[in-house]
Design an enzyme around this catalytic site. Structure first.
Site, PDB file in Angstrom:
ATOM      1  N   ASP A 140      -2.629  12.757   1.720  1.00 32.14           N
ATOM      2  CA  ASP A 140      -3.163  11.555   1.061  1.00 32.14           C
ATOM      3  C   ASP A 140      -3.878  10.610   2.027  1.00 32.14           C
ATOM      4  OD1 ASP A 140      -0.711  10.966   2.279  1.00 32.14           O
ATOM      5  OD2 ASP A 140      -0.340   9.283   0.942  1.00 32.14           O
ATOM      6  N   LYS A 146      -0.397   2.704   5.598  1.00 32.27           N
ATOM      7  CA  LYS A 146      -0.849   3.268   6.855  1.00 32.27           C
ATOM      8  C   LYS A 146      -2.190   3.942   6.605  1.00 32.27           C
ATOM      9  CE  LYS A 146       2.399   7.176   6.416  1.00 32.27           C
ATOM     10  NZ  LYS A 146       3.433   6.809   5.436  1.00 32.27           N
ATOM     11  N   SER A 168       1.956  13.217  -0.521  1.00 39.29           N
ATOM     12  CA  SER A 168       1.595  13.021   0.884  1.00 39.29           C
ATOM     13  C   SER A 168       1.435  14.331   1.642  1.00 39.29           C
ATOM     14  CB  SER A 168       2.632  12.122   1.544  1.00 39.29           C
ATOM     15  OG  SER A 168       2.181  11.747   2.817  1.00 39.29           O
ATOM     16  N   HIS A 169       2.280  14.537   2.650  1.00 41.37           N
ATOM     17  CA  HIS A 169       2.151  15.694   3.533  1.00 41.37           C
ATOM     18  C   HIS A 169       2.855  16.926   2.961  1.00 41.37           C
ATOM     19  CE1 HIS A 169       5.696  13.375   4.153  1.00 41.37           C
ATOM     20  NE2 HIS A 169       6.307  14.466   4.584  1.00 41.37           N
ATOM     21  N   ASP A 214      -2.987   8.966   4.787  1.00 42.00           N
ATOM     22  CA  ASP A 214      -2.420   7.801   5.463  1.00 42.00           C
ATOM     23  C   ASP A 214      -1.854   8.128   6.849  1.00 42.00           C
ATOM     24  OD1 ASP A 214      -0.254   9.173   4.458  1.00 42.00           O
ATOM     25  OD2 ASP A 214       0.612   7.461   3.384  1.00 42.00           O
ATOM     26  N   ARG A 215      -1.655   9.410   7.156  1.00 47.63           N
ATOM     27  CA  ARG A 215      -1.130   9.760   8.486  1.00 47.63           C
ATOM     28  C   ARG A 215      -2.249  10.196   9.419  1.00 47.63           C
ATOM     29  NH1 ARG A 215       4.632  12.790   7.948  1.00 47.63           N
ATOM     30  NH2 ARG A 215       5.496  11.404   6.368  1.00 47.63           N
ATOM     31  N   ASP A 245      -3.274  13.634   6.848  1.00 44.81           N
ATOM     32  CA  ASP A 245      -2.396  14.364   5.928  1.00 44.81           C
ATOM     33  C   ASP A 245      -2.949  14.428   4.501  1.00 44.81           C
ATOM     34  OD1 ASP A 245      -1.951  11.708   5.221  1.00 44.81           O
ATOM     35  OD2 ASP A 245       0.136  12.066   4.675  1.00 44.81           O
TER      36      ASP A 245
HETATM   37  C1  VG1 Z   1       8.822  10.140   5.852  1.00 47.57           C
HETATM   38  C2  VG1 Z   1       8.648   9.462   7.195  1.00 47.57           C
HETATM   39  C3  VG1 Z   1       8.429   7.983   7.009  1.00 47.57           C
HETATM   40  C4  VG1 Z   1       7.217   7.772   6.088  1.00 47.57           C
HETATM   41  C5  VG1 Z   1       7.420   8.513   4.790  1.00 47.57           C
HETATM   42  C6  VG1 Z   1       6.227   8.428   3.881  1.00 47.57           C
HETATM   43  O1  VG1 Z   1       9.939   9.599   5.202  1.00 47.57           O
HETATM   44  O2  VG1 Z   1       9.762   9.695   8.016  1.00 47.57           O
HETATM   45  O3  VG1 Z   1       8.212   7.392   8.264  1.00 47.57           O
HETATM   46  O4  VG1 Z   1       7.049   6.398   5.810  1.00 47.57           O
HETATM   47  O5  VG1 Z   1       7.677   9.888   5.053  1.00 47.57           O
HETATM   48  O6  VG1 Z   1       5.062   8.891   4.520  1.00 47.57           O
HETATM   49  P1  VG1 Z   1      11.400  10.310   5.202  1.00 47.57           P
HETATM   50  O7  VG1 Z   1      12.266   9.435   4.329  1.00 47.57           O
HETATM   51  O8  VG1 Z   1      11.189  11.696   4.682  1.00 47.57           O
HETATM   52  O9  VG1 Z   1      11.833  10.341   6.628  1.00 47.57           O
HETATM   53  V1  VG1 Z   1       3.882   9.671   3.582  1.00 47.57           V
HETATM   54  O10 VG1 Z   1       2.528  10.052   4.569  1.00 47.57           O
HETATM   55  O11 VG1 Z   1       4.798  10.884   2.988  1.00 47.57           O
HETATM   56  O12 VG1 Z   1       3.535   8.529   2.414  1.00 47.57           O
HETATM   57 CO    CO Z   2       0.896  10.491   3.586  1.00 51.09          CO
END
Ligand code: VG1
Ligand code: CO
Length: 543
Positions: free
Chosen positions: A279, A376, A113-114, A281-282, A277
């Site tokens: 992938d 998302k 992801s990010h 989704d953000r 981001d």
């Molecule tokens: C973080 C965010 C959460 C989100 C998750 C995955 O998780 O706070 O809201 O669903 O990332 O998003 P955590 O456990 O680090 O707080 V992504 O765009 O990384 O799939």
């Molecule tokens: Co993401």
């Protein structure tokens, strides 16, 4: 097809977090590491005859290698077909769409992801079920259990597939189909939004800037904003996917999306700015020198959803993760629809959407989405805003301020303390858990504690219970402080402090969020004793 059974030894650290298994690339590169986890996924599933797997990732370093491995293992584990995005590319929402559109048995998405990408950065893998959403906790827990006792995995002895050429390669017993990564998703978007109205907006002087942060949404943004909506080419920035995301941190917030932020707060600020981001989704939504908090964005999309063709019949309900501000709750109350509060992570929204209980959902962490997929969806959120602006013909700032005037403002911020030694982070949370009972009824400055708990969620659809989802301190005026440990980091532990102050008074709306939340920050630090325990005096990221 020849199938080889390979002996292996279990790793103890393959517990999926908030969104799959995330580790340093070097961890995934250990012999058998990826294979063990993939086999643990397959061992958890009862793969029916004719099962098809969707496969793709965000293009980060190690994506292509992992895809070749997974194709061989899927073939050996009884899948008759694997659908792969061209070049191994699928954004997370596009993968969710393909699982649903092609009714595949499930999907494997490769992304951290990010988190940054590159040889010494992060990689990740997660499994999504047939509804297109992240596997629920009972499946991710079973995968972890399997990973602890695994003794062997299966791999088909087949050649590597050319991931760049569209079309089907039929191997004995399993076909591999390389599909266009973007087309189906772009069609989905075109069917949901008023593209004619958005096209008119974007070709009529409205200044739009989208930053793909060198990550997966680049090709999607080109197809949608340039080819289908006619936006000028210079509307897009950082839209070439590179394996290390340009060396950056593909997290769309005010800290990491600085290329875009500099422009939006600069002399030549466009009317609208957005970023996505790693992938896809953000999303981050910006107006001219104006930031929209993700929690407000969800509430505003909900309040204006009827302006978007896909939701013109109305929305049935909304959901937000617990730490997300209560702004959307107020919209739901006014509309007379249900609002659900779930633990952090998109996997908790799936049941609600499948059961027809909610249309829109979101998280404070720059995640917004709807029941068009089960993830998302960053570009979807950008299109929501463009569609709403095209209809209302007002600036982002005007739309947000009108919303605050109507509903009041949930002033909001999150302070992250990253890379803390795990024992120290655990000590902070343990201390809070130990003490919060004693704070109920007490006053701290202007705030009085109404209730405290460790958030637990009971799924209204399948009754499953998830405990220990974050410490909540709720104040009598509707303000809140929430403490949670991250489940996506790969370096030590990350403590997140979520701060929310409800402000019903329009006159205060010029207030800077950090100023407005200062007293709550002080209370949070005092109650947690975070600085003394961790030695970290400042948050590493504020969003
Ligand atoms: C973080 C965010 C959460 C989100 C998750 C995955 O998780 O706070 O809201 O669903 O990332 O998003 P955590 O456990 O680090 O707080 V992504 O765009 O990384 O799939
Ligand atoms: Co993401």
């Amino acid at each position: 097809m020849q199938i080889k059974t390979i002996k292996t030894q279990a790793f103890s650290d393959q517990k999926p977090g908030t969104s799959g298994l995330r580790k340093k690339v070097s961890v995934f590169q250990q012999p058998h590491y990826l294979e063990n986890f993939v086999q643990s996924i397959f061992d958890t599933l009862i793969v029916p005859e004719n099962a098809v797997l969707t496969l793709g990732g965000d293009g980060r370093f190690y994506n292509r290698e992992a895809i070749q491995v997974i194709i061989k293992m899927a073939a050996a584990n009884g899948f008759v077909k694997v659908i792969v995005g061209q070049g191994g590319i699928l954004s997370t929402p596009a993968a969710s769409h393909i699982i649903r559109q092609h009714q595949t048995f499930g999907g494997i998405i490769l992304s951290a992801s990010h988190n940054p990408g590159g040889p010494d950065k992060d990689f990740g893998i997660k499994y999504n079920t047939a509804n297109g959403g992240p596997a629920p906790e009972k499946i991710t827990e079973a995968i972890f259990e399997n990973s602890k006792v695994i003794q062997c995995y299966k791999k088909a002895e087949i050649v590597n597939i050319d991931l760049d050429v569209l079309g089907e390669t039929v191997l004995e017993g399993c076909a591999v189909t390389i599909i266009d990564s973007v087309h189906g998703y772009a069609d989905l978007m075109e069917g949901m939004f008023d593209f004619a109205a958005i096209r008119a907006l974007l070709t009529d002087g409205f200044q739009f800037k989208f930053d793909a942060m060198h990550a997966v949404t680049g090709p999607y943004a080109k197809a949608i904003f340039l080819d289908r909506l006619g936006a000028p080419a210079d509307s897009l920035m950082n839209c070439e996917v590179t394996e290390d995301f340009g060396g950056g941190h593909p997290d769309p917030n005010l800290t990491y999306a600085h290329d875009l932020v500099d422009i939006v707060y600069g002399m030549q600020a466009p009317d609208f700015g957005a970023a996505s981001d790693g992938d896809g989704d953000r999303n981050m939504i910006l107006g001219k020198a104006f930031f929209v908090t993700p929690s407000d964005s969800l509430a505003i999309i909900a309040a204006n959803a009827h302006l978007i063709p896909a939701y013109k019949q109305g929305i049935v309900g909304v959901a937000r993760s617990m730490p997300t501000s209560g702004a959307v709750d107020r919209v739901a109350a006014k509309m007379g629809i249900d609002c659900y509060e779930t633990p952090t992570g998109w996997k908790f929204f799936g049941n609600l959407m499948d059961a027809g209980k909610v249309t829109l959902c979101g998280e404070e962490s720059f995640g917004t989405g709807s029941n068009h997929v089960r993830e998302k969806d960053g570009l979807w959120a950008v299109l929501c805003w463009l569609n709403i602006i095209a209809v209302r013909k007002q600036s982002v700032e005007k739309i947000v301020k009108a919303h605050w005037a109507e509903y009041g403002r949930n002033v909001y911020s999150r302070h992250d303390y990253e890379a803390i030694p795990t024992v120290k982070a655990d000590r902070v949370i343990a201390r809070l858990r130990h003490q919060f009972d004693t704070w109920i009824g007490q006053g701290f400055g202007n705030y009085q504690v109404k209730a405290c708990d460790d958030f637990a969620y009971s799924d209204p659809v399948d009754g499953s219970v998830s405990v220990s989802q974050g410490i909540r301190i709720l104040f009598t005026d509707g303000s809140r402080i929430v403490f949670r440990l991250s489940g996506t980091g790969t370096r030590g532990a990350t403590i997140r402090i979520y701060l929310e102050a409800y402000d019903p008074d329009v006159a205060n709306h010029h207030l800077d969020a950090q100023q407005a939340l200062k007293e709550l920050v002080d209370i949070a630090l005092r109650l947690s004793d975070l600085i003394a325990i961790t030695g970290q005096t400042q948050p590493t990221v504020i969003t």
